[in-house]
Design a protein around this motif. Structure first.
Motif, PDB file in Angstrom:
ATOM      1  N   SER A 278     -47.951   2.359 -42.330  1.00 54.63           N
ATOM      2  CA  SER A 278     -48.464   2.376 -40.956  1.00 54.63           C
ATOM      3  C   SER A 278     -49.051   1.013 -40.593  1.00 54.63           C
ATOM      4  O   SER A 278     -48.777   0.472 -39.513  1.00 54.63           O
ATOM      5  CB  SER A 278     -49.533   3.468 -40.804  1.00 54.63           C
ATOM      6  OG  SER A 278     -50.136   3.412 -39.534  1.00 54.63           O
TER       7      SER A 278
ATOM      8  N   LEU B 126     -46.215  -1.622 -40.269  1.00 51.85           N
ATOM      9  CA  LEU B 126     -45.457  -1.472 -39.021  1.00 51.85           C
ATOM     10  C   LEU B 126     -46.217  -2.069 -37.842  1.00 51.85           C
ATOM     11  O   LEU B 126     -45.620  -2.695 -36.960  1.00 51.85           O
ATOM     12  CB  LEU B 126     -45.136   0.004 -38.764  1.00 51.85           C
ATOM     13  CG  LEU B 126     -44.140   0.642 -39.719  1.00 51.85           C
ATOM     14  CD1 LEU B 126     -44.032   2.147 -39.464  1.00 51.85           C
ATOM     15  CD2 LEU B 126     -42.774  -0.020 -39.603  1.00 51.85           C
TER      16      LEU B 126
ATOM     17  N   ASN C   3     -44.036   4.758 -34.480  1.00 52.94           N
ATOM     18  CA  ASN C   3     -43.723   5.131 -35.860  1.00 52.94           C
ATOM     19  C   ASN C   3     -44.963   4.962 -36.741  1.00 52.94           C
ATOM     20  O   ASN C   3     -45.229   5.780 -37.628  1.00 52.94           O
ATOM     21  CB  ASN C   3     -42.557   4.283 -36.374  1.00 52.94           C
ATOM     22  CG  ASN C   3     -41.938   4.844 -37.620  1.00 52.94           C
ATOM     23  OD1 ASN C   3     -42.234   5.954 -38.044  1.00 52.94           O
ATOM     24  ND2 ASN C   3     -41.074   4.059 -38.241  1.00 52.94           N
ATOM     25  N   SER C   4     -45.732   3.910 -36.488  1.00 52.61           N
ATOM     26  CA  SER C   4     -46.979   3.675 -37.227  1.00 52.61           C
ATOM     27  C   SER C   4     -47.949   4.840 -37.039  1.00 52.61           C
ATOM     28  O   SER C   4     -48.576   5.296 -37.996  1.00 52.61           O
ATOM     29  CB  SER C   4     -47.625   2.368 -36.750  1.00 52.61           C
ATOM     30  OG  SER C   4     -48.925   2.244 -37.246  1.00 52.61           O
TER      31      SER C   4
ATOM     32  N   GLU D 273     -47.130   7.917 -36.307  1.00 57.63           N
ATOM     33  CA  GLU D 273     -46.584   9.075 -37.021  1.00 57.63           C
ATOM     34  C   GLU D 273     -46.869   8.998 -38.521  1.00 57.63           C
ATOM     35  O   GLU D 273     -47.201  10.000 -39.148  1.00 57.63           O
ATOM     36  CB  GLU D 273     -45.085   9.224 -36.760  1.00 57.63           C
ATOM     37  CG  GLU D 273     -44.767   9.703 -35.361  1.00 57.63           C
ATOM     38  CD  GLU D 273     -45.523  10.976 -34.994  1.00 57.63           C
ATOM     39  OE1 GLU D 273     -45.540  11.942 -35.786  1.00 57.63           O
ATOM     40  OE2 GLU D 273     -46.120  11.002 -33.904  1.00 57.63           O
TER      41      GLU D 273
END
Length: 184
Positions: free
Chosen positions: A27, A30, A48-49, A51
């Motif tokens: 995380s 990213l 995405n980080s 998530e």
């Protein structure tokens, strides 16, 4: 400091086992990568980080470090994707959960990042308190000192402008108020 190799290592570790340490680190990586990308690519990396950080929290909801990483991911999302107040609320909620863990509570970056979020929520007194606490935990770390000074100066200057009515004469102030009423 080799982000590319670190990312590959954590992605490889996650292929073997989904664990909160690898998820947290990925995380963070990213978010670091997003700074070098175009807006749409950066947005995808930041989401995405978030998530990855959510999944880390889900693996151990008492892990304050995972909550702190999630709060930081939300803070980055707030500044980079959209300045949505709901995202800032999620950020503050994650920091509140992080604070419940004695290990995370001892991390100066928790207080620094929370101070930044509070500043944008315009809760200035608490923001200053968090910057002060970050300074006490790590007296040599400059960012909280700089933020505390900048915020204190901003508040002092704002107070002075309110007190002196922006250094405007009464006649000019009356004219401005009339214009505001016309267009307001």
């Amino acid at each position: 400091m080799n982000v590319k190799d670190a990312k590959a290592s954590f992605e490889g570790a996650l292929k073997h086992e989904r664990n909160r340490l690898s998820l947290r680190c990925l995380s963070i990586i990213l978010r670091q990568e997003s700074g070098n990308r175009k807006r749409n690519e950066a947005t995808a990396l930041l989401l995405n980080s978030v998530e990855m950080a959510r999944e880390a929290v889900a693996q151990d909801i008492k892990d304050g470090t995972s909550w702190m990483v999630l709060g930081n991911a939300y803070l980055c999302q707030f500044f980079t994707v959209a300045q949505d107040p709901a995202t800032l609320k999620l950020c503050m909620s994650a920091y509140k959960q992080a604070w419940l863990d004695p290990i995370a509570r001892g991390q100066p970056d928790l207080y620094y990042n929370k101070g930044i979020a509070l500043k944008y929520e315009e809760i200035y007194n608490e923001a200053l308190q968090n910057f002060d606490h970050a300074c006490r935990l790590d007296p040599l770390w400059e960012p909280p000192q700089l933020e505390r000074t900048k915020l204190a100066n901003y508040l002092k200057d704002t107070n002075e402008l309110v007190r002196t009515r922006g250094k405007l004469k009464t006649k000019r102030l009356t004219q401005l108020v009339q214009v505001i009423r016309i267009f307001g």
